[in-house]
Design a protein around this motif. Sequence first.
Motif, PDB file in Angstrom:
ATOM      1  N   PHE A  26     -34.360  71.998  12.706  1.00 22.94           N
ATOM      2  CA  PHE A  26     -35.063  70.782  13.091  1.00 22.94           C
ATOM      3  C   PHE A  26     -36.355  71.208  13.781  1.00 22.94           C
ATOM      4  O   PHE A  26     -36.397  72.248  14.449  1.00 22.94           O
ATOM      5  CB  PHE A  26     -34.159  70.006  14.046  1.00 22.94           C
ATOM      6  CG  PHE A  26     -34.647  68.640  14.409  1.00 22.94           C
ATOM      7  CD1 PHE A  26     -35.084  67.753  13.446  1.00 22.94           C
ATOM      8  CD2 PHE A  26     -34.649  68.233  15.738  1.00 22.94           C
ATOM      9  CE1 PHE A  26     -35.520  66.492  13.798  1.00 22.94           C
ATOM     10  CE2 PHE A  26     -35.073  66.971  16.094  1.00 22.94           C
ATOM     11  CZ  PHE A  26     -35.518  66.093  15.122  1.00 22.94           C
ATOM     12  N   ASP A  47     -30.685  78.403  19.991  1.00 24.38           N
ATOM     13  CA  ASP A  47     -30.661  76.964  19.726  1.00 24.38           C
ATOM     14  C   ASP A  47     -29.245  76.623  19.270  1.00 24.38           C
ATOM     15  O   ASP A  47     -28.903  76.736  18.088  1.00 24.38           O
ATOM     16  CB  ASP A  47     -31.698  76.582  18.665  1.00 24.38           C
ATOM     17  CG  ASP A  47     -31.731  75.077  18.410  1.00 24.38           C
ATOM     18  OD1 ASP A  47     -30.741  74.398  18.758  1.00 24.38           O
ATOM     19  OD2 ASP A  47     -32.723  74.589  17.851  1.00 24.38           O
ATOM     20  N   TRP A  63     -32.039  69.898   6.078  1.00 23.56           N
ATOM     21  CA  TRP A  63     -33.333  69.276   6.211  1.00 23.56           C
ATOM     22  C   TRP A  63     -34.063  69.388   4.876  1.00 23.56           C
ATOM     23  O   TRP A  63     -34.069  70.470   4.286  1.00 23.56           O
ATOM     24  CB  TRP A  63     -34.139  69.966   7.311  1.00 23.56           C
ATOM     25  CG  TRP A  63     -33.455  69.857   8.660  1.00 23.56           C
ATOM     26  CD1 TRP A  63     -33.604  68.827   9.543  1.00 23.56           C
ATOM     27  CD2 TRP A  63     -32.551  70.771   9.275  1.00 23.56           C
ATOM     28  NE1 TRP A  63     -32.845  69.071  10.686  1.00 23.56           N
ATOM     29  CE2 TRP A  63     -32.193  70.251  10.543  1.00 23.56           C
ATOM     30  CE3 TRP A  63     -31.988  71.986   8.893  1.00 23.56           C
ATOM     31  CZ2 TRP A  63     -31.307  70.890  11.400  1.00 23.56           C
ATOM     32  CZ3 TRP A  63     -31.109  72.612   9.755  1.00 23.56           C
ATOM     33  CH2 TRP A  63     -30.787  72.061  10.996  1.00 23.56           C
ATOM     34  N   THR A 102     -36.888  73.010  17.310  1.00 22.86           N
ATOM     35  CA  THR A 102     -36.678  74.450  17.550  1.00 22.86           C
ATOM     36  C   THR A 102     -38.018  75.157  17.737  1.00 22.86           C
ATOM     37  O   THR A 102     -38.200  75.942  18.669  1.00 22.86           O
ATOM     38  CB  THR A 102     -35.932  75.067  16.336  1.00 22.86           C
ATOM     39  OG1 THR A 102     -34.778  74.298  16.063  1.00 22.86           O
ATOM     40  CG2 THR A 102     -35.558  76.508  16.583  1.00 22.86           C
ATOM     41  N   TYR A 121     -27.238  64.572  21.688  1.00 22.71           N
ATOM     42  CA  TYR A 121     -27.732  63.363  21.007  1.00 22.71           C
ATOM     43  C   TYR A 121     -26.538  62.605  20.393  1.00 22.71           C
ATOM     44  O   TYR A 121     -25.502  63.196  20.093  1.00 22.71           O
ATOM     45  CB  TYR A 121     -28.750  63.782  19.929  1.00 22.71           C
ATOM     46  CG  TYR A 121     -29.200  62.636  19.070  1.00 22.71           C
ATOM     47  CD1 TYR A 121     -29.930  61.585  19.622  1.00 22.71           C
ATOM     48  CD2 TYR A 121     -28.866  62.579  17.715  1.00 22.71           C
ATOM     49  CE1 TYR A 121     -30.315  60.502  18.841  1.00 22.71           C
ATOM     50  CE2 TYR A 121     -29.253  61.501  16.930  1.00 22.71           C
ATOM     51  CZ  TYR A 121     -29.974  60.471  17.496  1.00 22.71           C
ATOM     52  OH  TYR A 121     -30.352  59.401  16.736  1.00 22.71           O
ATOM     53  N   SER A 143     -32.555  65.873  26.827  1.00 24.71           N
ATOM     54  CA  SER A 143     -32.503  66.035  25.362  1.00 24.71           C
ATOM     55  C   SER A 143     -32.307  67.506  25.025  1.00 24.71           C
ATOM     56  O   SER A 143     -32.523  68.395  25.871  1.00 24.71           O
ATOM     57  CB  SER A 143     -33.790  65.528  24.690  1.00 24.71           C
ATOM     58  OG  SER A 143     -34.872  66.413  24.948  1.00 24.71           O
ATOM     59  N   GLY A 144     -31.932  67.740  23.770  1.00 22.94           N
ATOM     60  CA  GLY A 144     -31.826  69.120  23.298  1.00 22.94           C
ATOM     61  C   GLY A 144     -33.198  69.761  23.225  1.00 22.94           C
ATOM     62  O   GLY A 144     -33.350  70.968  23.441  1.00 22.94           O
ATOM     63  N   LEU A 172     -34.403  73.289  25.048  1.00 18.26           N
ATOM     64  CA  LEU A 172     -35.099  74.428  24.428  1.00 18.26           C
ATOM     65  C   LEU A 172     -36.406  74.740  25.151  1.00 18.26           C
ATOM     66  O   LEU A 172     -36.738  75.904  25.388  1.00 18.26           O
ATOM     67  CB  LEU A 172     -35.395  74.117  22.951  1.00 18.26           C
ATOM     68  CG  LEU A 172     -34.189  74.140  22.014  1.00 18.26           C
ATOM     69  CD1 LEU A 172     -34.538  73.489  20.679  1.00 18.26           C
ATOM     70  CD2 LEU A 172     -33.707  75.571  21.785  1.00 18.26           C
ATOM     71  N   SER A 232     -27.744  70.183  22.356  1.00 16.41           N
ATOM     72  CA  SER A 232     -28.135  68.766  22.307  1.00 16.41           C
ATOM     73  C   SER A 232     -26.873  67.926  22.429  1.00 16.41           C
ATOM     74  O   SER A 232     -25.831  68.283  21.869  1.00 16.41           O
ATOM     75  CB  SER A 232     -28.816  68.460  20.965  1.00 16.41           C
ATOM     76  OG  SER A 232     -28.873  67.059  20.757  1.00 16.41           O
ATOM     77  N   ALA A 264     -27.953  73.667  19.605  1.00 18.88           N
ATOM     78  CA  ALA A 264     -27.952  72.194  19.632  1.00 18.88           C
ATOM     79  C   ALA A 264     -26.770  71.609  18.870  1.00 18.88           C
ATOM     80  O   ALA A 264     -26.241  70.563  19.243  1.00 18.88           O
ATOM     81  CB  ALA A 264     -29.262  71.668  19.047  1.00 18.88           C
ATOM     82  N   LYS A 293     -23.990  64.035  17.856  1.00 20.01           N
ATOM     83  CA  LYS A 293     -23.440  65.380  18.038  1.00 20.01           C
ATOM     84  C   LYS A 293     -21.936  65.349  18.354  1.00 20.01           C
ATOM     85  O   LYS A 293     -21.391  64.310  18.735  1.00 20.01           O
ATOM     86  CB  LYS A 293     -24.191  66.102  19.174  1.00 20.01           C
ATOM     87  CG  LYS A 293     -25.674  66.344  18.866  1.00 20.01           C
ATOM     88  CD  LYS A 293     -25.853  67.341  17.746  1.00 20.01           C
ATOM     89  CE  LYS A 293     -27.272  67.848  17.568  1.00 20.01           C
ATOM     90  NZ  LYS A 293     -28.220  66.921  16.938  1.00 20.01           N
TER      91      LYS A 293
HETATM   92  C1  LIG Z   1     -30.965  72.521  15.486  1.00 22.90           C
HETATM   93  C2  LIG Z   1     -31.491  71.497  16.456  1.00 22.90           C
HETATM   94  N1  LIG Z   1     -32.347  71.882  17.414  1.00 22.90           N
HETATM   95  C3  LIG Z   1     -32.824  71.016  18.325  1.00 22.90           C
HETATM   96  C4  LIG Z   1     -32.456  69.691  18.320  1.00 22.90           C
HETATM   97  C5  LIG Z   1     -33.079  68.750  19.309  1.00 22.90           C
HETATM   98  O1  LIG Z   1     -32.154  68.031  20.048  1.00 22.90           O
HETATM   99  P1  LIG Z   1     -32.501  66.542  20.590  1.00 22.90           P
HETATM  100  O2  LIG Z   1     -32.562  65.650  19.414  1.00 22.90           O
HETATM  101  O3  LIG Z   1     -31.363  66.240  21.500  1.00 22.90           O
HETATM  102  O4  LIG Z   1     -33.797  66.642  21.316  1.00 22.90           O
HETATM  103  C6  LIG Z   1     -31.560  69.240  17.351  1.00 22.90           C
HETATM  104  C7  LIG Z   1     -31.114  67.834  17.360  1.00 22.90           C
HETATM  105  O5  LIG Z   1     -31.060  67.039  16.598  1.00 22.90           O
HETATM  106  C8  LIG Z   1     -31.072  70.147  16.385  1.00 22.90           C
HETATM  107  O6  LIG Z   1     -30.222  69.747  15.425  1.00 22.90           O
END
Ligand SMILES: Cc1ncc(COP(=O)(O)O)c(C=O)c1O
Length: 380
Positions: A91, A162, A321, A94, A188, A61-62, A66, A186, A164, A191
């Motif tokens: 998100f 970050d 967000w 971070t 996910y 995962s992202g 991190l 990321s 992602a 993406k």
């Molecule tokens: C800015 C940011 N950081 C971190 C993440 C975390 O990634 P993941 O959802 O793959 O764990 C995301 C993902 O949605 C993100 O948009």
Amino acid sequence: MVPTEKRPKVKIAKPFNDEAIEKSVISILRSGMLVQGEFVKQFESRLSEYIGCRHVVAVNSGTAALQVGLQAATVPKKSGGGEVITSPLSFAATANAAIANGLTPVFADVDPETFNIDPSEIEEKISSKTVALEPVDVYGLPADLQKIKELASKNKLPVIEDAAEAIGARSQGKRIGNISDVSCFSTYATKNLHTGEGGFITTNSDSIAEKIRMVRNQGQASRYNQKTMGYNFRMLEICAAIGLEQLDQLDELNQKRREHAKALTEGLGDLESLGFQRVDDPSSHAWYMFSLILDEKQAGISRDKLVQKLKDEGVEADVSWPTPIHLQPFYRETFDYKEGDFPVAEKISQMIFQLPIQPFLSDEEVQRVIATVKSILSSS
Ligand SMILES: Cc1ncc(COP(=O)(O)O)c(C=O)c1O
């Protein structure tokens, strides 16, 4: 004309799939080799060619990217812990990744035009407790990495980016992933390049890469030989196969996003109640999301109502967000944050929303987005 309720939705995200992916996934399932094998290796090596960096380490995962990136590139203070300076407009992952490493996230407010962390705010927050800078490339637009790098070098701090949302983005003539000490992506499902769930870390440092590889696999340097604290953050073979198939097309898909963003900017540019993320060079942006801000007073409609009406009309708008990280209940309770602490990020969170720009939209669908926004705002 098809009645509104019968028309298919204009989707904000459409995860890539094709026959080649389906074939690969079935062959992997039949092979019995399901985790971190040849597909993961190939995915890593193709990504490192694409980005132009020495090392790519795939994880699941992202968030894991991190967490591992911070663990591998920061040196905690002798007294324990330390502070990581990051953006409140991101998100939660971070900042959560810092806490998972026993570090304290310290926020620096964002630029009101680019929505990215403001280097002058970072400078004010750097102290003897700081162990890393963690900028975010928000919505796919690279943060001001040149200034952030200068600050980092002056203060002997690593930059853990970050990224992602920023695969395919560029800064200073290089691809994102080839600039900071460590960059965390990321993959996910929504993406620009996806593996369902997943992520990867890039670095040009051999020693950091070695540590990252160990942390990904229970801290083991080799089988049953644990040298550091680690976890199971390994990527599945089917995930790597899904990602691999998209790599050849990524630039083309990102170009489509860019074209859709251009059409939306031109189509909606004359509406005074709307503002856009400031993008000096559209080709540097990965265009993960197309973000706008709404002046509710001028528009005569609230942001949330506009987004709801768009959804009712079949246009999948979103708010990313609605609450900055420091105002999430956990962060308020743990760190005593309150409204007014980061006024720019708070204001943007109240005004921001996103419109669909994903690469599989037709030109008609993009025009439908423009027409629907215009029609709602003109009747408000
Ligand atoms: C800015 C940011 N950081 C971190 C993440 C975390 O990634 P993941 O959802 O793959 O764990 C995301 C993902 O949605 C993100 O948009």
